[in-house]
Design an enzyme around this catalytic site. Structure first.
Site, short mmCIF file in Angstrom:
data_model
loop_
_atom_site.label_atom_id
_atom_site.label_comp_id
_atom_site.label_asym_id
_atom_site.label_seq_id
_atom_site.Cartn_x
_atom_site.Cartn_y
_atom_site.Cartn_z
N GLY A 275 95.41 72.94 101.24
CA GLY A 275 95.50 71.69 100.50
C GLY A 275 95.60 71.98 99.02
O GLY A 275 96.66 71.85 98.40
N TYR A 316 81.51 68.50 90.16
CA TYR A 316 81.38 69.94 90.41
C TYR A 316 81.20 70.76 89.14
O TYR A 316 81.17 71.98 89.20
CB TYR A 316 82.64 70.47 91.11
N CYS A 342 80.79 53.89 81.92
CA CYS A 342 79.42 53.78 81.43
C CYS A 342 78.49 54.69 82.23
O CYS A 342 77.63 54.25 83.00
CB CYS A 342 78.97 52.32 81.54
#
Length: 414
Positions: A275, A316, A342
């Site tokens: 992918g 991550y 926010c």
């Protein structure tokens, strides 16, 4: 020539200036290079030419229909993890016998969808799941082709949020239960055992975890065949890393040669589920600088793309190179590149050295073709960006920018 490159001090995708795309389509904007997507797929597929194999693009990386159609036309199958992804790949007339259904929580409706579509196989992640598959196949008078996904308890040496092959993870069945599960599975009336599966994680930059996992799987294959359980497919998943910063991932050729060495003489068809390695470097997120702001401790560059558009840095702590769309000789500055959402987690980079920019400047967030738009959301009621696919000096809008009306579609006022 690289797909993303500077020409006359202006960043281009193939032959198209990103500044033109910003002017005509606005920002934030996802931009993909057709040339690089095609090159990545062909290079990956050809690396395994010496092995019987099936490439099943991992739809979760980037599920835009135009990109799925592009990979389909190149000969790819698909690795899916939901009924929605199955629906998507069927829209591009994918061959059901090139579809693998993975995932730990398949609903009954999704299992039925896979059975009625006659997909190649289900990667089964628990005995309870297999019992449901058996019951649904019997009810529908179908035969479900299956492989158990094995958790080999191999350390993938990657970020803990994208590791999947350790005993602490939810994925797969314990390797030590494999033989018993397959023996039970062959007693089921509407199940056909066709393979064995394993996936240890994403963004792997070493070949060692692949080798460890493959060797464990091959040992199990030999044990199963000694018991008369013959398999056709070995699915070793995906996970090959890309270079975001200073990583040195294996080349596709080294990856292929290593797996070929492990599988030599096995007589099995290898299923691969790339992918990120196909899509990541083929996409950028284009964003405009809105404001500059300085606190007591930090310089902030506030842009119009936020964590709802690209969550990887916040989720991550991922690194994405940031390039100015127009090259400049301005002195560099250390700044946090942040969005309008926010949340303190809403950042694209922290303490990054960038050329001094002003409001209105355009920045390209690189290597955003995988897990960029597919992880986006409408958080803070922000419409998601448009997506465009560039080919040479032309482009097409492959997903329109969402409107405010899109945000409330399907809702009702009581």
């Amino acid at each position: 020539m690289e797909a993303f490159h500077y020409l006359n001090q202006a960043l281009h995708c193939e032959q198209l200036p990103l500044k033109q795309l910003a002017r005509e389509q606005g920002t934030p904007l996802y931009i993909y290079s057709r040339q690089l997507l095609e090159e990545n797929y062909r290079a990956f597929d050809q690396a395994f030419a010496a092995l019987p194999h099936l490439v099943c693009y991992a739809v979760k990386a980037n599920s835009n229909l135009s990109i799925l159609k592009l990979f389909h036309d190149l000969g790819s199958g698909f690795d899916i993890v939901s009924g929605g992804e199955l629906f998507r790949v069927r829209q591009v007339e994918s061959d059901p016998q090139k579809i693998v259904f993975s995932g730990v929580g398949k609903r009954i409706s999704e299992i039925d969808y896979g059975l009625k579509t006659n997909i190649l196989l289900f990667n089964v992640e628990s005995w309870g799941e297999l019992e449901v598959i058996q019951a649904r196949a019997k009810s529908l008078n179908q035969t479900a082709r299956i492989a158990f996904r094995i958790n080999p308890n191999v350390d993938p040496q990657t970020h803990r949020h994208i590791a999947t092959g350790l005993g602490e993870h939810k994925f797969g069945v314990p390797a030590e239960e494999t033989i018993s599960l397959y023996q039970q599975a062959r007693t089921l009336s509407h199940v056909e055992i066709t393979g064995i599966s394993c996936h240890v994680g994403s963004q792997l930059t070493s070949l060692a975890p692949f080798v460890d996992a493959a060797q464990k799987i091959l040992t199990l294959v030999r044990e199963l065949e000694a018991l008369g359980i013959a398999l056709k497919y070995i699915d070793l998943g995906g996970g090959l890393g890309v270079r975001y910063r200073d990583e040195s991932p294996p080349t596709r050729r080294d990856y292929a040669q290593t797996l070929a060495g492990c599988l030599e003489g096995s007589g099995k068809v290898l299923i691969l589920e790339p992918g990120r390695t196909l899509a990541a470097d083929a996409g950028v997120l284009l964003t405009e600088v809105l404001y500059l702001k300085k606190s007591q401790e930090r310089q902030f560059v506030i842009v119009d793309a936020g964590m709802n558009d690209l969550i990887r840095p916040g989720l991550y702590d991922a690194f994405h190179e940031i390039r100015p769309v127009e090259q400049t000789t301005a002195p560099s500055m250390a700044a946090d590149v942040v969005g309008p959402v926010c949340e303190t987690t809403d950042f694209l980079a922290r303490q990054r050295d960038l050329p001094a920019v002003a409001p209105g400047a355009l920045l390209a967030i690189m290597d955003a073709g995988a897990y960029g738009f597919s992880l986006s959301s409408n958080y803070n009621s922000r419409p998601r960006p448009a997506e465009v696919l560039v080919h040479s000096g032309n482009y097409q809008v492959i997903r329109k920018r969402e409107s405010y009306e899109d945000l409330i579609r399907g809702e009702r006022r009581s």
